[in-house]
Write a protein that holds these residues in place. Structure first.
Motif, PDB file in Angstrom:
ATOM      1  N   MET A 129       0.925  -1.084   0.030  1.00  0.00           N
ATOM      2  CA  MET A 129      -0.159   0.016  -0.015  1.00  0.00           C
ATOM      3  C   MET A 129       1.045   1.224  -0.205  1.00  0.00           C
ATOM      4  SD  MET A 129      -2.970   0.383   2.496  1.00  0.00           S
ATOM      5  CE  MET A 129      -4.299  -0.733   2.628  1.00  0.00           C
TER       6      MET A 129
ATOM      7  N   LYS B 161       1.798   4.824   1.125  1.00  0.00           N
ATOM      8  CA  LYS B 161       1.845   5.614   2.528  1.00  0.00           C
ATOM      9  C   LYS B 161       0.760   6.768   2.428  1.00  0.00           C
ATOM     10  CE  LYS B 161       6.080   3.866   4.204  1.00  0.00           C
ATOM     11  NZ  LYS B 161       6.275   3.570   5.638  1.00  0.00           N
TER      12      LYS B 161
ATOM     13  N   TYR C 148      -5.297   3.085   9.254  1.00  0.00           N
ATOM     14  CA  TYR C 148      -4.772   1.615   9.888  1.00  0.00           C
ATOM     15  C   TYR C 148      -3.370   2.145  10.666  1.00  0.00           C
ATOM     16  CZ  TYR C 148      -1.679  -2.258  10.429  1.00  0.00           C
ATOM     17  OH  TYR C 148      -1.102  -3.356  10.940  1.00  0.00           O
ATOM     18  N   ASP C 149      -2.709   3.110  10.164  1.00  0.00           N
ATOM     19  CA  ASP C 149      -1.388   3.420  10.839  1.00  0.00           C
ATOM     20  C   ASP C 149      -1.926   4.299  12.249  1.00  0.00           C
ATOM     21  OD1 ASP C 149       1.491   3.439  10.878  1.00  0.00           O
ATOM     22  OD2 ASP C 149       1.299   5.749  10.588  1.00  0.00           O
TER      23      ASP C 149
ATOM     24  N   ASN D  88      -2.020   6.687   1.094  1.00  0.00           N
ATOM     25  CA  ASN D  88      -3.384   6.112   0.949  1.00  0.00           C
ATOM     26  C   ASN D  88      -4.114   6.432   2.535  1.00  0.00           C
ATOM     27  OD1 ASN D  88      -5.706   4.956   0.347  1.00  0.00           O
ATOM     28  ND2 ASN D  88      -4.711   3.013  -0.140  1.00  0.00           N
TER      29      ASN D  88
ATOM     30  N   TYR E 172      -4.505   3.483   4.663  1.00  0.00           N
ATOM     31  CA  TYR E 172      -3.162   3.128   5.324  1.00  0.00           C
ATOM     32  C   TYR E 172      -2.954   4.314   6.334  1.00  0.00           C
ATOM     33  CZ  TYR E 172       1.875   2.753   6.301  1.00  0.00           C
ATOM     34  OH  TYR E 172       3.179   2.550   6.853  1.00  0.00           O
TER      35      TYR E 172
END
Length: 74
Positions: free
Chosen positions: A1, A3, A11-12, A5, A8
């Motif tokens: 993916m 970074k 999620y991060d 996005n 992302y």
């Protein structure tokens, strides 16, 4: 993916926040145990499968009969 996005980044954010928790991990464990108890243990012991016991294989017909009998009793 990639970074940049959006998924992302979301999620991060959550992964980093969960990684740095100390008390939060314990609280999440307690929440998950309570959910397990509510949906599995209580279902097994306190909520029997009423349709399976009373419908004798024709669940849709049983429900239709019960609904029509309750709406317009004989």
């Amino acid at each position: 993916m990639r970074k940049d996005n959006f998924l992302y980044k979301v999620y991060d954010l959550y992964a980093d926040g969960f990684r740095s928790m100390r008390l939060g991990k314990t609280l999440w464990a307690i929440i998950l145990i309570k959910i397990f108890i509510i949906f599995v243990i209580l279902k097994l012991f306190f909520f029997p499968n009423f349709l399976k016991e009373n419908a004798e294989g024709d669940e849709a017909g049983y429900v239709a009969t019960e609904l029509t009998d309750r709406i317009a009793p004989n």
